[in-house]
Design an enzyme around this catalytic site. Structure first.
Site, PDB file in Angstrom:
ATOM      1  CD  GLU A  44      -2.703   1.336   2.488  1.00  9.16           C
ATOM      2  OE1 GLU A  44      -3.732   2.026   2.446  1.00  9.16           O
ATOM      3  OE2 GLU A  44      -2.314   0.743   3.519  1.00  9.16           O
ATOM      4  CG  ASP A 118      -2.004  15.467  -1.624  1.00 11.15           C
ATOM      5  OD1 ASP A 118      -2.797  16.102  -2.364  1.00 11.15           O
ATOM      6  OD2 ASP A 118      -1.289  16.013  -0.772  1.00 11.15           O
ATOM      7  CG  ASP A 154     -12.852  11.785  -0.786  1.00  6.40           C
ATOM      8  OD1 ASP A 154     -11.627  11.731  -1.032  1.00  6.40           O
ATOM      9  OD2 ASP A 154     -13.387  12.729  -0.182  1.00  6.40           O
ATOM     10  CB  THR A 191      -8.392   3.803   4.345  1.00  7.98           C
ATOM     11  OG1 THR A 191      -9.185   4.906   3.909  1.00  7.98           O
ATOM     12  CG2 THR A 191      -8.051   2.924   3.150  1.00  7.98           C
ATOM     13  CE1 TYR A 193      -7.630  11.881   5.873  1.00  5.61           C
ATOM     14  CE2 TYR A 193      -5.891  10.438   5.064  1.00  5.61           C
ATOM     15  CZ  TYR A 193      -6.285  11.608   5.686  1.00  5.61           C
ATOM     16  OH  TYR A 193      -5.341  12.501   6.128  1.00  5.61           O
ATOM     17  CD  GLU A 194     -13.243   2.672   1.892  1.00  4.13           C
ATOM     18  OE1 GLU A 194     -14.130   2.037   1.294  1.00  4.13           O
ATOM     19  OE2 GLU A 194     -12.074   2.258   2.031  1.00  4.13           O
TER      20      GLU A 194
END
Length: 213
Positions: A44, A118, A154, A191, A193-194
């Site tokens: 990853e 990013d 996203d 994750t 963030y997800e």
């Protein structure tokens, strides 16, 4: 991403070489010696605090995982997760993704995960995007023939850009979802963030692409 400085992070990393590999260039072409097996290796790129890669390693004990993270102050959170889980099939690398060729060679890696990278939205920063053609070449040079990239974000703009970049490079689009959490895909591991963005109501985009050799 604004990072909180953790001056103790570097020392903590150095104290745990069994989890965060020191001198990874020494294992180039022979990562089997680190894991003591010949299982496939998935990496990853930009592993953040390590939720995704840790849960993937728990769910798939016959696959070896490596989390790549450049920031000391971030990777220590992933380190804490790994210490707690103590997974034999997971290691971390505190290195820059742009230098992957220093640590891996052709056929070392079977799959690359890019999760919520990013977006670098400004045109002048295009070369920093992890789906830019130079990075795609970098992944190709360390992946097995027919290796894959699995990508989640996203950010609609980054997703559209990435689809065009993958296509222009000649990658085969195996799977594309414009609203992943409303799809029938099973076994998704989120994750940090997800999870955050999904709870905010943001749409999640995902694709799987394969190198054609």
């Amino acid at each position: 991403m604004r990072l909180r400085n953790k001056p103790w992070a570097k020392e903590r990393i150095e104290q745990h070489p069994q989890y965060i590999v020191a001198n990874p260039e020494q294992h180039k072409g022979n990562w089997a010696e680190v894991f003591d097996n010949n299982h496939p290796i998935h990496i990853e790129v930009g592993t953040g605090k390590g939720q995704f890669i840790t849960e993937m390693a728990k769910a798939n004990p016959d696959i070896n995982y490596m989390g790549i993270e450049i920031y000391d102050s971030v990777i220590v959170a992933a380190l804490d997760r790994l210490i707690e889980a103590d997974l034999p099939n997971l290691r971390l690398l505190n290195v820059n993704a742009a230098d992957l060729a220093k640590y891996f060679t052709k056929n070392d890696i079977d799959r690359v995960y890019l999760n919520f990278s990013d977006p670098w939205p400004k045109t002048r920063h295009e070369k920093r995007r992890l789906t830019y053609k130079d990075f795609l070449k970098l992944y190709e040079d360390i992946l097995v023939d027919g290796g894959e990239i699995h990508f989640k974000t996203d950010n609609q703009g980054l997703f559209e850009y990435s689809l065009m970049s993958f296509s222009a490079y000649g990658l085969l689009l195996k799977y594309v979802s414009l609203d992943f959490h409303k799809s029938d895909y099973e076994g998704n591991i989120m994750t940090e963030y997800e999870q955050k963005f999904s709870e905010m109501g943001n749409r999640i985009y995902r694709c799987e692409v394969k190198y054609q050799n």
